[in-house]
Motif scaffolding. Structure first.
Motif, PDB file in Angstrom:
ATOM      1  N   CYS A 140       0.838  -1.198   0.000  1.00  0.00           N
ATOM      2  CA  CYS A 140       0.000   0.000   0.000  1.00  0.00           C
ATOM      3  C   CYS A 140       0.873   1.248   0.000  1.00  0.00           C
ATOM      4  O   CYS A 140       1.699   1.434   0.895  1.00  0.00           O
ATOM      5  CB  CYS A 140      -0.930   0.015   1.215  1.00  0.00           C
ATOM      6  SG  CYS A 140      -2.002   1.478   1.267  1.00  0.00           S
ATOM      7  N   ALA A 141       0.677   2.104  -0.994  1.00  0.00           N
ATOM      8  CA  ALA A 141       1.344   3.402  -1.065  1.00  0.00           C
ATOM      9  C   ALA A 141       0.330   4.472  -0.646  1.00  0.00           C
ATOM     10  O   ALA A 141      -0.707   4.622  -1.286  1.00  0.00           O
ATOM     11  CB  ALA A 141       1.825   3.669  -2.489  1.00  0.00           C
ATOM     12  N   ASP A 142       0.644   5.173   0.424  1.00  0.00           N
ATOM     13  CA  ASP A 142      -0.268   6.224   0.895  1.00  0.00           C
ATOM     14  C   ASP A 142       0.038   7.535   0.154  1.00  0.00           C
ATOM     15  O   ASP A 142       0.289   8.579   0.767  1.00  0.00           O
ATOM     16  CB  ASP A 142      -0.125   6.405   2.409  1.00  0.00           C
ATOM     17  CG  ASP A 142      -1.258   7.230   3.002  1.00  0.00           C
ATOM     18  OD1 ASP A 142      -2.345   7.300   2.385  1.00  0.00           O
ATOM     19  OD2 ASP A 142      -1.060   7.803   4.091  1.00  0.00           O
ATOM     20  N   SER A 143      -0.003   7.460  -1.161  1.00  0.00           N
ATOM     21  CA  SER A 143       0.437   8.580  -1.992  1.00  0.00           C
ATOM     22  C   SER A 143      -0.446   9.814  -1.852  1.00  0.00           C
ATOM     23  O   SER A 143      -0.018  10.925  -2.193  1.00  0.00           O
ATOM     24  CB  SER A 143       0.490   8.146  -3.459  1.00  0.00           C
ATOM     25  OG  SER A 143       1.468   7.137  -3.644  1.00  0.00           O
ATOM     26  N   ARG A 144      -1.641   9.637  -1.349  1.00  0.00           N
ATOM     27  CA  ARG A 144      -2.518  10.791  -1.123  1.00  0.00           C
ATOM     28  C   ARG A 144      -1.865  11.792  -0.172  1.00  0.00           C
ATOM     29  O   ARG A 144      -2.087  13.005  -0.275  1.00  0.00           O
ATOM     30  CB  ARG A 144      -3.851  10.324  -0.552  1.00  0.00           C
ATOM     31  CG  ARG A 144      -4.840  11.450  -0.291  1.00  0.00           C
ATOM     32  CD  ARG A 144      -6.136  10.909   0.258  1.00  0.00           C
ATOM     33  NE  ARG A 144      -7.081  11.976   0.554  1.00  0.00           N
ATOM     34  CZ  ARG A 144      -8.257  11.796   1.156  1.00  0.00           C
ATOM     35  NH1 ARG A 144      -8.635  10.561   1.492  1.00  0.00           N
ATOM     36  NH2 ARG A 144      -9.051  12.814   1.404  1.00  0.00           N
ATOM     37  N   TYR A 145      -1.055  11.295   0.767  1.00  0.00           N
ATOM     38  CA  TYR A 145      -0.454  12.161   1.777  1.00  0.00           C
ATOM     39  C   TYR A 145       1.068  12.231   1.685  1.00  0.00           C
ATOM     40  O   TYR A 145       1.717  12.739   2.587  1.00  0.00           O
ATOM     41  CB  TYR A 145      -0.882  11.695   3.168  1.00  0.00           C
ATOM     42  CG  TYR A 145      -2.367  11.814   3.390  1.00  0.00           C
ATOM     43  CD1 TYR A 145      -2.973  13.064   3.446  1.00  0.00           C
ATOM     44  CD2 TYR A 145      -3.162  10.682   3.516  1.00  0.00           C
ATOM     45  CE1 TYR A 145      -4.347  13.186   3.626  1.00  0.00           C
ATOM     46  CE2 TYR A 145      -4.536  10.796   3.707  1.00  0.00           C
ATOM     47  CZ  TYR A 145      -5.121  12.051   3.757  1.00  0.00           C
ATOM     48  OH  TYR A 145      -6.479  12.168   3.940  1.00  0.00           O
ATOM     49  N   ALA A 146       1.633  11.714   0.608  1.00  0.00           N
ATOM     50  CA  ALA A 146       3.079  11.809   0.419  1.00  0.00           C
ATOM     51  C   ALA A 146       3.460  13.240   0.037  1.00  0.00           C
ATOM     52  O   ALA A 146       2.696  13.928  -0.646  1.00  0.00           O
ATOM     53  CB  ALA A 146       3.524  10.841  -0.673  1.00  0.00           C
ATOM     54  N   PRO A 147       4.638  13.691   0.481  1.00  0.00           N
ATOM     55  CA  PRO A 147       5.604  12.975   1.335  1.00  0.00           C
ATOM     56  C   PRO A 147       5.264  13.130   2.812  1.00  0.00           C
ATOM     57  O   PRO A 147       4.706  14.142   3.227  1.00  0.00           O
ATOM     58  CB  PRO A 147       6.915  13.671   1.007  1.00  0.00           C
ATOM     59  CG  PRO A 147       6.506  15.083   0.687  1.00  0.00           C
ATOM     60  CD  PRO A 147       5.177  14.965  -0.006  1.00  0.00           C
TER      61      PRO A 147
END
Length: 274
Positions: free
Chosen positions: A35-42
């Motif tokens: 799972c990549a939490d890219s919504r809140y990256a970085p």
């Protein structure tokens, strides 16, 4: 959880794929959910409270998907959130941390560079780790890698912008005698070719992906969770890829790095928001 259940791995974005590669190499028959939490990256610019709560939320989500163990493949999330996650967890939870100890052992000059996110560097967990290995004959030069994660998330690992950032961060370290560099963010191994282009063989680069995979294997064995190779669910290549934002960036990087990369799914993970 049954031994043939998947292993959950998560990061703020694409960086944890470097850890996933190491896990897949050591445990090729283990089913994985990434799972990549890219919504809140970085994550490096987020508050401590956000990081703690978000780490727990994603851990809970992966557990609900049937994961038998969790790898928090993010230095920042480990530094600020793994304690809260472990406090409520009844399953193996493996974190990552900058390779300070192996770097201290590898350095000949005693001057060691650490490139990490600002949030990792300011964490109490990191400061304690640093204090354990700092002595009169050893110095650590810590540098926040502002902007690097954003570039990597966009699929950029060698543009003039990336090279300029790396030059800005590494040149002062080299001037002060650094001979070993800790890659203190799981995104940064993707920059190794760029770092080598700038520095040649002047630096020993320390990446802890393989050590994380070994620790995971030990924890699975200790808890009776090692999947048998004959289990259908544990067939090589079983991999589920998820992201909390647009799927294209993760799909592009997964297709580039992983054999038989599966289609990326966009998911919603409720809980704390920015």
């Amino acid at each position: 959880m049954p031994a043939n259940s998947p292993i959950g791995i998560f990061d703020s974005g694409l960086g944890g794929l470097s850890v996933l590669q190491a896990v897949r190499s050591l445990l090729p028959h283990a089913p994985l959910i990434y799972c990549a939490d890219s919504r809140y990256a970085p994550y490096g610019e987020r508050t401590d409270a956000f990081l703690s709560a978000r780490t727990v939320a994603i851990g809970d989500w992966l557990r609900a998907q049937g994961a038998k163990a969790l790898v928090v493949a993010c230095n920042t999330a480990t530094a600020h959130g793994i304690a809260a996650l472990r406090a409520q967890a009844e399953w193996p939870v493996i974190g990552v941390e900058p390779g300070i100890k192996p770097a201290a052992q590898a350095s000949r000059s005693g001057v060691i560079g650490v490139l990490a996110t600002a949030a990792t560097l300011r964490s109490q967990k990191f400061q304690r780790l640093l204090a354990e290995h700092t002595n009169e004959g050893r110095r650590f030069l810590c540098q926040p890698g502002h902007g690097l994660v954003e570039c990597i998330e966009a699929g950029d690992i060698d543009s003039p912008e990336v090279m300029s950032l790396l030059q800005t961060y590494l040149a002062p370290m080299l001037d002060q005698g650094v001979d070993t560099l800790v890659l203190g963010c799981t995104h940064y191994p993707f920059l190794i070719p760029a770092i080598r282009k700038l520095t040649g063989d002047r630096l020993t680069l320390v990446d802890t992906g393989a050590a994380i995979a070994r620790q995971l294997a030990r924890q699975l064995a200790a808890n009776g969770l090692t999947a048998a190779e004959s289990t259908p669910l544990a067939a090589p290549g079983t991999l589920t890829l998820c992201t909390t934002a647009g799927a294209s960036a993760l799909q592009t990087m997964a297709d580039r790095l992983l054999a038989q990369a599966s289609e990326v799914h966009t998911v919603t993970i409720e809980g704390v928001s920015a």
